[in-house]
Design a protein around this motif. Structure first.
Motif, PDB file in Angstrom:
ATOM      1  N   ALA A  28      27.452 -12.926  55.187  1.00  0.00           N
ATOM      2  CA  ALA A  28      27.734 -12.243  53.925  1.00  0.00           C
ATOM      3  C   ALA A  28      29.122 -12.608  53.410  1.00  0.00           C
ATOM      4  N   ASP A  29      30.108 -12.647  54.301  1.00  0.00           N
ATOM      5  CA  ASP A  29      31.473 -13.009  53.896  1.00  0.00           C
ATOM      6  C   ASP A  29      31.524 -14.430  53.344  1.00  0.00           C
ATOM      7  N   LYS A  30      30.821 -15.370  53.995  1.00  0.00           N
ATOM      8  CA  LYS A  30      30.822 -16.762  53.543  1.00  0.00           C
ATOM      9  C   LYS A  30      30.124 -16.909  52.194  1.00  0.00           C
ATOM     10  N   LEU A  31      29.057 -16.145  51.992  1.00  0.00           N
ATOM     11  CA  LEU A  31      28.378 -16.180  50.698  1.00  0.00           C
ATOM     12  C   LEU A  31      29.317 -15.696  49.598  1.00  0.00           C
ATOM     13  N   ARG A  32      30.052 -14.633  49.863  1.00  0.00           N
ATOM     14  CA  ARG A  32      30.996 -14.103  48.864  1.00  0.00           C
ATOM     15  C   ARG A  32      32.132 -15.084  48.617  1.00  0.00           C
ATOM     16  N   GLU A  33      32.622 -15.737  49.678  1.00  0.00           N
ATOM     17  CA  GLU A  33      33.684 -16.736  49.516  1.00  0.00           C
ATOM     18  C   GLU A  33      33.242 -17.870  48.602  1.00  0.00           C
ATOM     19  N   ALA A  34      31.948 -18.180  48.622  1.00  0.00           N
ATOM     20  CA  ALA A  34      31.418 -19.252  47.776  1.00  0.00           C
ATOM     21  C   ALA A  34      31.166 -18.775  46.346  1.00  0.00           C
ATOM     22  N   GLY A  35      31.464 -17.506  46.077  1.00  0.00           N
ATOM     23  CA  GLY A  35      31.309 -16.970  44.732  1.00  0.00           C
ATOM     24  C   GLY A  35      29.997 -16.249  44.477  1.00  0.00           C
ATOM     25  N   LEU A  36      29.172 -16.115  45.504  1.00  0.00           N
ATOM     26  CA  LEU A  36      27.891 -15.434  45.350  1.00  0.00           C
ATOM     27  C   LEU A  36      28.058 -13.918  45.434  1.00  0.00           C
ATOM     28  N   VAL A  37      27.270 -13.231  44.653  1.00  0.00           N
ATOM     29  CA  VAL A  37      27.224 -11.770  44.690  1.00  0.00           C
ATOM     30  C   VAL A  37      25.937 -11.357  45.389  1.00  0.00           C
ATOM     31  N   ILE A  38      26.048 -10.560  46.447  1.00  0.00           N
ATOM     32  CA  ILE A  38      24.861 -10.080  47.156  1.00  0.00           C
ATOM     33  C   ILE A  38      24.354  -8.833  46.444  1.00  0.00           C
ATOM     34  N   GLU A  39      23.213  -8.974  45.793  1.00  0.00           N
ATOM     35  CA  GLU A  39      22.690  -7.850  45.023  1.00  0.00           C
ATOM     36  C   GLU A  39      21.701  -7.000  45.810  1.00  0.00           C
ATOM     37  N   GLU A  40      21.141  -7.573  46.892  1.00  0.00           N
ATOM     38  CA  GLU A  40      20.203  -6.789  47.692  1.00  0.00           C
ATOM     39  C   GLU A  40      20.210  -7.308  49.134  1.00  0.00           C
ATOM     40  N   THR A  41      20.210  -6.375  50.072  1.00  0.00           N
ATOM     41  CA  THR A  41      20.165  -6.703  51.494  1.00  0.00           C
ATOM     42  C   THR A  41      18.913  -6.089  52.105  1.00  0.00           C
ATOM     43  N   ARG A  42      18.193  -6.894  52.877  1.00  0.00           N
ATOM     44  CA  ARG A  42      17.022  -6.403  53.603  1.00  0.00           C
ATOM     45  C   ARG A  42      17.202  -6.703  55.094  1.00  0.00           C
ATOM     46  N   SER A  43      16.659  -5.824  55.930  1.00  0.00           N
ATOM     47  CA  SER A  43      16.743  -6.073  57.367  1.00  0.00           C
ATOM     48  C   SER A  43      15.505  -5.542  58.060  1.00  0.00           C
ATOM     49  N   ALA A  44      15.142  -6.176  59.169  1.00  0.00           N
ATOM     50  CA  ALA A  44      13.999  -5.750  59.979  1.00  0.00           C
ATOM     51  C   ALA A  44      14.085  -6.425  61.335  1.00  0.00           C
ATOM     52  N   GLU A  45      13.845  -5.665  62.377  1.00  0.00           N
ATOM     53  CA  GLU A  45      13.730  -6.189  63.738  1.00  0.00           C
ATOM     54  C   GLU A  45      14.930  -7.041  64.153  1.00  0.00           C
ATOM     55  N   GLY A  46      16.121  -6.651  63.683  1.00  0.00           N
ATOM     56  CA  GLY A  46      17.325  -7.371  64.078  1.00  0.00           C
ATOM     57  C   GLY A  46      17.634  -8.601  63.242  1.00  0.00           C
ATOM     58  N   TRP A  47      16.956  -8.760  62.100  1.00  0.00           N
ATOM     59  CA  TRP A  47      17.183  -9.910  61.222  1.00  0.00           C
ATOM     60  C   TRP A  47      17.549  -9.423  59.823  1.00  0.00           C
ATOM     61  N   PHE A  48      18.332 -10.238  59.114  1.00  0.00           N
ATOM     62  CA  PHE A  48      18.805  -9.880  57.777  1.00  0.00           C
ATOM     63  C   PHE A  48      18.395 -10.940  56.755  1.00  0.00           C
TER      64      PHE A  48
END
Length: 318
Positions: free
Chosen positions: A292-312
């Motif tokens: 998530a930090d690397k995505l933001r550093e690249a200028g991306l905005v995380i608009e939705e996060t999903r997770s299940a069974e230990g995966w994102f």
């Protein structure tokens, strides 16, 4: 038709010797399981996964085994006798080949060629999709059917990472989009996008088996090469491939692993159309914050996060 599945337990040092012995008996179709090769493979390919199943590591611990098959008929049993004699001679002449224990199982053609299929059943994903293995039948009941034959190499959609990405995808596809699927495997994501209403899709994988598997799966769903293109290459390292793919995609998909997604983050802007979405999955929970930090550093905005069974999985935009 019955087969004999035969195993010879040896050592890492004895693998070449035993393989040569079998080859001298005209037995060349062998499967080699070896802990040393397994560990070397893990060490040299960290970028392709973040998680290795503990049961698999335990199963490989100390293992050096050769497996081969003979028909369960007079000819096969005769060949088995030759193997036993050759093994005895090997035991007497070499002391570095381990136990050279020979074990045998009787199996049917269907058991070793198709038994894995029983584990895959029609699977509802999100609100709109129904993934149906080719060998199963199911009433879609208003859902969009996605027919899939993954072969033995790629997944069917049952893994949490693929389900997360498909759930995000069915929300993202509104109709008419251009889609880019990075690390396509069986083609499940890009084919799903087309079934949901995308106008065209391009899929890429480093494994050349994707060409056959993804195109075959597209055909199962009535999708032709006029709207679906599959390519082989490494987008991270091949500038020519990136240039060939171009940009202007409304949706870019990457269900891979953390390191590859981190590598893709600075490249995604050139691939996306204005307002486009980057859907990434395959991120194990222990690395979710880092990605998530690397995505933001690249200028991306995380608009939705999903997770299940230990995966994102993340849905992002610029």
């Amino acid at each position: 038709m019955n087969w004999l599945e035969l195993h010879i337990d040896t050592t890492h040092a004895g693998l070449d010797t035993v393989t040569a012995m079998l080859s001298a008996l005209d037995i060349d179709g062998v499967i080699i399981d070896d802990e040393t090769d397994f560990q070397d493979f893990l060490e040299n390919n960290h970028q392709y996964w973040d998680y290795v199943d503990e049961d698999l590591e335990k199963a490989m611990a100390g293992k050096s085994r050769i497996t081969f098959y003979l028909l369960a008929n007079d000819t096969g049993y005769g060949k088995l006798g030759e193997v036993r004699v050759a093994l005895q001679k090997l035991k007497e002449s070499r002391d570095d080949c381990g136990t050279l224990l020979l074990s045998m199982e009787n199996i049917q053609d269907a058991d070793w060629e198709t038994s894995w299929k029983k584990y895959y059943k029609p699977l509802e994903i999100g609100d709109r999709l129904l993934v149906i293995p080719q060998w199963e039948t199911a009433d879609p009941k208003g859902r969009v059917p996605l027919i899939l034959d993954p072969g033995l190499t790629f997944g069917t959609g049952s893994h949490a990472t693929t389900r997360l990405c498909l759930t995000a995808l069915e929300k993202a596809v509104q109709g008419g989009e251009r889609v880019l699927d990075l690390g396509c495997g069986s083609g499940i994501l890009s084919i799903a996008a087309l079934r949901l209403g995308a106008a065209e899709a391009t899929a890429v994988d480093i494994d050349d088996k994707c060409l056959t598997v993804a195109y075959d799966n597209a055909a199962l769903n009535g999708i032709g090469k006029d709207t679906y293109t599959v390519k082989v290459g490494n987008v991270l390292t091949d500038e020519a491939m990136r240039a060939q793919l171009g940009g202007g995609y409304q949706i870019v998909l990457a269900n891979i692993v953390a390191d590859v997604i981190i590598g893709l983050a600075p490249l995604v802007r050139s691939m996306l159309a204005p307002g486009g979405l980057f859907l990434c999955s395959g991120i194990i929970d222990t690395r979710a914050e880092e990605v998530a930090d690397k995505l933001r550093e690249a200028g991306l905005v995380i608009e939705e996060t999903r997770s299940a069974e230990g995966w994102f999985a993340y849905t992002c935009h610029f």
